[in-house]
Scaffold this motif. Structure first.
Motif, PDB file in Angstrom:
ATOM      1  N   ALA A 214       3.083  21.346   0.327  1.00  0.00           N
ATOM      2  CA  ALA A 214       4.394  20.693   0.352  1.00  0.00           C
ATOM      3  C   ALA A 214       4.189  19.220   0.676  1.00  0.00           C
ATOM      4  O   ALA A 214       3.423  18.879   1.582  1.00  0.00           O
ATOM      5  N   PHE A 215       4.858  18.339  -0.052  1.00  0.00           N
ATOM      6  CA  PHE A 215       4.740  16.898   0.157  1.00  0.00           C
ATOM      7  C   PHE A 215       6.090  16.331   0.591  1.00  0.00           C
ATOM      8  O   PHE A 215       7.108  16.597  -0.040  1.00  0.00           O
ATOM      9  N   TYR A 216       6.071  15.529   1.663  1.00  0.00           N
ATOM     10  CA  TYR A 216       7.273  14.884   2.181  1.00  0.00           C
ATOM     11  C   TYR A 216       6.971  13.418   2.419  1.00  0.00           C
ATOM     12  O   TYR A 216       5.828  13.024   2.664  1.00  0.00           O
ATOM     13  N   GLN A 217       8.031  12.599   2.395  1.00  0.00           N
ATOM     14  CA  GLN A 217       7.907  11.204   2.795  1.00  0.00           C
ATOM     15  C   GLN A 217       9.107  10.858   3.659  1.00  0.00           C
ATOM     16  O   GLN A 217      10.194  11.408   3.488  1.00  0.00           O
ATOM     17  N   ILE A 218       8.865   9.955   4.605  1.00  0.00           N
ATOM     18  CA  ILE A 218       9.908   9.549   5.539  1.00  0.00           C
ATOM     19  C   ILE A 218       9.663   8.092   5.915  1.00  0.00           C
ATOM     20  O   ILE A 218       8.518   7.688   6.150  1.00  0.00           O
ATOM     21  N   SER A 219      10.714   7.304   5.949  1.00  0.00           N
ATOM     22  CA  SER A 219      10.540   5.891   6.299  1.00  0.00           C
ATOM     23  C   SER A 219      10.200   5.771   7.785  1.00  0.00           C
ATOM     24  O   SER A 219      10.604   6.598   8.600  1.00  0.00           O
ATOM     25  N   TYR A 220       9.452   4.730   8.112  1.00  0.00           N
ATOM     26  CA  TYR A 220       8.999   4.526   9.485  1.00  0.00           C
ATOM     27  C   TYR A 220      10.156   4.477  10.488  1.00  0.00           C
ATOM     28  O   TYR A 220      10.092   5.146  11.521  1.00  0.00           O
TER      29      TYR A 220
ATOM     30  N   GLY B 185      -0.146   2.109  12.045  1.00  0.00           N
ATOM     31  CA  GLY B 185       0.104   1.324  10.841  1.00  0.00           C
ATOM     32  C   GLY B 185       0.616   2.209   9.727  1.00  0.00           C
ATOM     33  O   GLY B 185       0.578   3.433   9.844  1.00  0.00           O
ATOM     34  N   VAL B 186       1.100   1.582   8.681  1.00  0.00           N
ATOM     35  CA  VAL B 186       1.562   2.335   7.520  1.00  0.00           C
ATOM     36  C   VAL B 186       0.796   1.861   6.293  1.00  0.00           C
ATOM     37  O   VAL B 186       0.353   0.715   6.268  1.00  0.00           O
ATOM     38  N   PRO B 187       0.606   2.702   5.314  1.00  0.00           N
ATOM     39  CA  PRO B 187       1.077   4.072   5.282  1.00  0.00           C
ATOM     40  C   PRO B 187       0.296   4.962   6.252  1.00  0.00           C
ATOM     41  O   PRO B 187      -0.892   4.757   6.474  1.00  0.00           O
ATOM     42  N   ALA B 188       1.001   5.926   6.805  1.00  0.00           N
ATOM     43  CA  ALA B 188       0.387   6.935   7.665  1.00  0.00           C
ATOM     44  C   ALA B 188       0.600   8.292   7.005  1.00  0.00           C
ATOM     45  O   ALA B 188       1.692   8.584   6.532  1.00  0.00           O
ATOM     46  N   LEU B 189      -0.445   9.072   6.950  1.00  0.00           N
ATOM     47  CA  LEU B 189      -0.360  10.405   6.362  1.00  0.00           C
ATOM     48  C   LEU B 189      -0.691  11.446   7.421  1.00  0.00           C
ATOM     49  O   LEU B 189      -1.679  11.316   8.139  1.00  0.00           O
ATOM     50  N   PHE B 190       0.141  12.455   7.503  1.00  0.00           N
ATOM     51  CA  PHE B 190      -0.106  13.592   8.375  1.00  0.00           C
ATOM     52  C   PHE B 190      -0.441  14.783   7.485  1.00  0.00           C
ATOM     53  O   PHE B 190       0.298  15.086   6.547  1.00  0.00           O
TER      54      PHE B 190
ATOM     55  N   HIS C 289      -4.300  13.238  10.999  1.00  0.00           N
ATOM     56  CA  HIS C 289      -3.579  12.133  10.392  1.00  0.00           C
ATOM     57  C   HIS C 289      -4.548  11.005  10.072  1.00  0.00           C
ATOM     58  O   HIS C 289      -5.654  10.959  10.598  1.00  0.00           O
ATOM     59  N   MET C 290      -4.112  10.130   9.191  1.00  0.00           N
ATOM     60  CA  MET C 290      -4.915   8.978   8.821  1.00  0.00           C
ATOM     61  C   MET C 290      -3.982   7.829   8.471  1.00  0.00           C
ATOM     62  O   MET C 290      -2.786   8.038   8.249  1.00  0.00           O
ATOM     63  N   TYR C 291      -4.539   6.646   8.417  1.00  0.00           N
ATOM     64  CA  TYR C 291      -3.770   5.452   8.082  1.00  0.00           C
ATOM     65  C   TYR C 291      -4.405   4.793   6.872  1.00  0.00           C
ATOM     66  O   TYR C 291      -5.615   4.824   6.711  1.00  0.00           O
ATOM     67  N   GLY C 292      -3.575   4.173   6.035  1.00  0.00           N
ATOM     68  CA  GLY C 292      -4.100   3.448   4.892  1.00  0.00           C
ATOM     69  C   GLY C 292      -4.205   4.313   3.656  1.00  0.00           C
ATOM     70  O   GLY C 292      -3.644   5.400   3.583  1.00  0.00           O
ATOM     71  N   THR C 293      -4.968   3.813   2.693  1.00  0.00           N
ATOM     72  CA  THR C 293      -5.054   4.481   1.394  1.00  0.00           C
ATOM     73  C   THR C 293      -6.504   4.692   0.969  1.00  0.00           C
ATOM     74  O   THR C 293      -6.811   4.680  -0.219  1.00  0.00           O
TER      75      THR C 293
ATOM     76  N   PRO D 149       0.814  -1.219   0.000  1.00  0.00           N
ATOM     77  CA  PRO D 149       0.000   0.000   0.000  1.00  0.00           C
ATOM     78  C   PRO D 149       0.856   1.281   0.000  1.00  0.00           C
ATOM     79  O   PRO D 149       0.482   2.280  -0.616  1.00  0.00           O
ATOM     80  N   CYS D 150       2.002   1.232   0.668  1.00  0.00           N
ATOM     81  CA  CYS D 150       2.903   2.402   0.677  1.00  0.00           C
ATOM     82  C   CYS D 150       3.430   2.666  -0.722  1.00  0.00           C
ATOM     83  O   CYS D 150       3.464   3.817  -1.178  1.00  0.00           O
TER      84      CYS D 150
END
Length: 133
Positions: free
Chosen positions: A65-71, A85-90, A100-104, A44-45
């Motif tokens: 602005a969009f960023y990504q960072i590994s868990y 859980g991942v993916p997690a979006l803030f 924030h939310m989890y999933g897709t 899903p990530c």
């Protein structure tokens, strides 16, 4: 790093502090921000990454602005924040509030982005609709 229209990968503490500051303290930011926390080998990530890239380069260009960072790196820099859980979006509002939310889940992603820009749920990019099932 500033001024790009892509998803920026955060790999160092210095980059994290410079770009995001802290996720545990609401900060006023120059523009709304979306942060993806992902794990490697997470289907899903991997599905979400190109979608965020398309949004960053397309309809939300220069607006969000969009960023990504590994868990593992995220937990090193922000150990106080629990991720279920991942993916997690803030979703970080430019005025300080964050959600924030989890999933897709498509509708939740739409709502998260729409709240950043203070628009109704119906005003979302065609990019999102065309790239998700």
């Amino acid at each position: 790093m500033k001024g790009t229209n892509t998803v920026i990968e955060i790999k160092t503490r210095q980059a994290f502090r410079a770009e995001l500051g802290s996720l545990e303290v609401p900060l006023i930011r120059p523009r709304p921000t979306v942060v993806l926390v992902y794990k490697r080998d997470c289907p899903p990530c991997e599905k979400l990454k190109p979608l965020l890239g398309a949004l960053a380069a397309g309809p939300y260009r220069d607006r969000v602005a969009f960023y990504q960072i590994s868990y593992p790196i995220f937990k090193l820099f922000q150990p106080e924040i629990r991720i279920e859980g991942v993916p997690a979006l803030f979703f970080l509002d430019a005025h300080g509030p964050q959600t924030h939310m989890y999933g897709t889940q498509k509708d939740e992603l739409k709502q998260g982005l729409d709240t950043l820009l203070f628009v109704s749920n119906g005003v979302f990019s065609e990019v999102f609709d065309s790239q998700t099932p």
